[in-house]
Enzyme design. Sequence first.
Site, PDB file in Angstrom:
ATOM      1  N   THR A  47      21.838  26.312 -17.892  1.00  5.09           N
ATOM      2  CA  THR A  47      23.014  25.770 -18.556  1.00  5.09           C
ATOM      3  C   THR A  47      24.234  26.368 -17.879  1.00  5.09           C
ATOM      4  O   THR A  47      24.140  26.977 -16.824  1.00  5.09           O
ATOM      5  CB  THR A  47      22.995  26.133 -20.047  1.00  5.09           C
ATOM      6  OG1 THR A  47      22.851  27.555 -20.152  1.00  5.09           O
ATOM      7  CG2 THR A  47      21.850  25.470 -20.764  1.00  5.09           C
ATOM      8  N   ASP A  48      25.385  26.236 -18.492  1.00  7.57           N
ATOM      9  CA  ASP A  48      26.617  26.723 -17.893  1.00  7.57           C
ATOM     10  C   ASP A  48      26.695  28.252 -17.951  1.00  7.57           C
ATOM     11  O   ASP A  48      25.931  28.882 -18.663  1.00  7.57           O
ATOM     12  CB  ASP A  48      27.807  26.089 -18.627  1.00  7.57           C
ATOM     13  CG  ASP A  48      27.847  24.584 -18.411  1.00  7.57           C
ATOM     14  OD1 ASP A  48      27.849  24.176 -17.243  1.00  7.57           O
ATOM     15  OD2 ASP A  48      27.830  23.842 -19.413  1.00  7.57           O
ATOM     16  N   ASP A  83      17.601  26.264 -12.961  1.00 11.96           N
ATOM     17  CA  ASP A  83      18.020  25.035 -13.628  1.00 11.96           C
ATOM     18  C   ASP A  83      18.648  25.454 -14.951  1.00 11.96           C
ATOM     19  O   ASP A  83      18.057  25.316 -16.008  1.00 11.96           O
ATOM     20  CB  ASP A  83      16.771  24.162 -13.843  1.00 11.96           C
ATOM     21  CG  ASP A  83      17.116  22.817 -14.466  1.00 11.96           C
ATOM     22  OD1 ASP A  83      18.286  22.599 -14.834  1.00 11.96           O
ATOM     23  OD2 ASP A  83      16.183  21.987 -14.595  1.00 11.96           O
ATOM     24  N   GLU A 141      11.698  29.905 -19.638  1.00 10.19           N
ATOM     25  CA  GLU A 141      12.760  29.302 -20.454  1.00 10.19           C
ATOM     26  C   GLU A 141      13.002  30.246 -21.630  1.00 10.19           C
ATOM     27  O   GLU A 141      12.069  30.684 -22.283  1.00 10.19           O
ATOM     28  CB  GLU A 141      12.318  27.905 -20.919  1.00 10.19           C
ATOM     29  CG  GLU A 141      13.088  27.308 -22.082  1.00 10.19           C
ATOM     30  CD  GLU A 141      14.558  27.017 -21.788  1.00 10.19           C
ATOM     31  OE1 GLU A 141      14.856  26.355 -20.788  1.00 10.19           O
ATOM     32  OE2 GLU A 141      15.412  27.489 -22.586  1.00 10.19           O
ATOM     33  N   PRO A 195      23.609  31.128 -23.442  1.00 13.10           N
ATOM     34  CA  PRO A 195      22.338  31.737 -23.048  1.00 13.10           C
ATOM     35  C   PRO A 195      22.139  31.831 -21.542  1.00 13.10           C
ATOM     36  O   PRO A 195      21.350  32.639 -21.074  1.00 13.10           O
ATOM     37  CB  PRO A 195      21.279  30.813 -23.662  1.00 13.10           C
ATOM     38  CG  PRO A 195      21.975  29.827 -24.498  1.00 13.10           C
ATOM     39  CD  PRO A 195      23.449  29.954 -24.297  1.00 13.10           C
TER      40      PRO A 195
END
Lengths: 283, 447
Positions: A157-158, A155, A106, A162
């Site tokens: 974000t758009d 998994d 992450e 980031p």
Amino acid sequence: MDLWFTEKHTDDVNFTIRVKKQLYSEKSYYQQIDIFDTYEFGKVLVLDGFIMLTEKDEFIYHEMVTAVPMAVNPDIKNVLVIGAGDGGTIRELCRYETIEKIDMVEIDEQVVKVCKEFLPQTACSFDDPRLDLYIEDGLKFVRRKENEYDLIIVDSTDPFGPGEGLFTKEFYGNCSKALTDRGILINQHESTYYDSYVDMVKRTHRRIGSAFPVSMVYQTHIPTYPSGHWLFGFASKNLHPVYDLKAEEWKKFGIKTRYYNTELHKGCFALPNYVLDVLDDCN
Amino acid sequence: MDLTQNNAPIYVKCDVNSMKPLDNLCHPVSVIKDAEMLAAEAFGAKHAFFIVNGTTAAVQTMIFASCKAGDKIIMPRNVHRSAINALVVCGAIPVYVNPGTNKQLGIPLGMSVEDVEKAIIENPDAKAVLVNNPTYYGICSDIKRIVKLAHDHGMLALADEAHGTHLYFGDNLPCSAMAAGADMAAVSIHKTGGSLTQSSLLLCGDKVSEGYVRQIINLTQTTSGSYLLMVSLDLARKNLALNGKELFKKAVDYADYAREEINKIGGYYAFGKELENGRDFYAFDSTKLSVHTRAMGLAGVEVYDILRDDYDIQIEFGDIGNILAIVSAGDRELEIERFISSLSEIKRLYSKDPSGMFDHEYINPIVDIPPQQAFYSDKKSVPIEQSENMICGEFVMCYPPGIPILAPGERITKDILNYIFYCKEKGCFLTGTEDLEINNINVVVNS
């Protein structure tokens, strides 16, 4: 007081939910992080103004990115999860006792911290001994891996902010290199309902197709995402998501799911014609 | 968009010209003078000229201000075409110092002090020494010692700093020409300094007459100097003076990181300071990210094309054995990571056996007649494959970097022809010849 949170789904469409209380609002190095407590959806995680998950419907997303690949290849042992700072995907994976190792990458440590504090419903498996958490850029992490993972779940974000690097051709190529011969790549694939998303879906599908012999798309109903109709990608080197479905073996895991079942698995790869048209246009 | 409308963008409104309160670039006495003085101060020069005809004009001014017809000028052969063009125009005679070469990388380096000294001693009547500071690949000569040598022998020291704006502002970067005591330097502020394309600075030290240099500039400069370009120079100067140090630190950090990561991929060689040798690779400009690709069986220009077509990454250039990316403060971590990851993918998908690949980028030329004489001789056009051993009457270049493979007056050898054919085959963009297809070449009659 009447407090509402609005996310812009398109220039002309808003999605608005009533807020009980704002629990958190800070800007990390990468993005604006907000958590709301809401009447209808429970706690909601919002990044840069976009809803990432709600307590009420997150099970759909998290079951669908984990159970689908686990039912195609129940022998999956080593998993790489990219993004997923809320912990929901990890929670689902940890339910499979046969999984031996989970690497999670992450980029934004702040998201993990905040979710651990405010979203224990999803951020509940970070202490699992099989999990190693890396705080770094997924694109960089996966570049250094070769023939190591049976499953990679993106998994993200758009495709702006980031997560942008996780929608590039080089990233999917790097994933292909990092996967074993029976490896599967699952990715968050946006939606084709609103025109403004269509180009990105096409680009993403085309880029995955250039790196994997098998590249399919499946659909899900996620009420709090734009249009509610959401897509995921299933890519592999040789496993077909439906022909290679091991329904009986998956059932033996004995995992209780609220959205997923092996009949739905077969059905979710059957797509509406307007989605097929978009995907066909990529080839 | 209609540029005459009242709501025209600000850059159109800046496009005014030479009314009295706005000064005159040909004869600056007020606001342009002030801006030039600020620029001189920021770059540590005695005087700075705003140049709106490209750095080409600044390079040519340096040469015209130093040499008349028949005068000699000492320069490395890997100069930009603008320098040799200046010789065609003014009739000065080049004394080429062959740059060092790195055999593995196949690129020309800088000049060693010993070679410059030899050229100076053999040509005591030369008027000036021109130095690339740095080359396109980021390689610097020992400019301080070269300037001193030139001055000790009564010659002017000139620097082509088309790729050197940042040397004036960053930390731990090679020495800038003005800091080295050079007499003139042509600085492309538009390349790494953020001004608009075609705007540039000509910096001068103590020994040259500001008035004479301005007269030279005015020989060829437009009398309608673009205020848009001048304003951009002034704004870039301000930004560089205030933030330059920080901006270039970020660029160096990115480039250093990328070098380290690219070298971990294997196969590629992103070279840097480890090649500094105190001679022809005296100092390296760390903002340049040059990557040797030939060991992977790929020409630089092939990697350059794949990056653009398949990965949407546009870099500066690719030549036979290398690619060059210029890293700036405008880049983000994402761009750097994407670049590295794409190179890793290109290795996985396209690398092949490198045997049989052309392994040298730079061929020392044989100069038979001076550039001006060759350019204006009677010439004829011949098919390029039949031109071996003739004297070339025009330029042949790969662009970028724009360093001539052949300049007027140079002998066309078999090595050079093979090199040109290889560049064509690999998809390099060849320029300079009258025949845009480069099937024919102009040669000097009776050569």
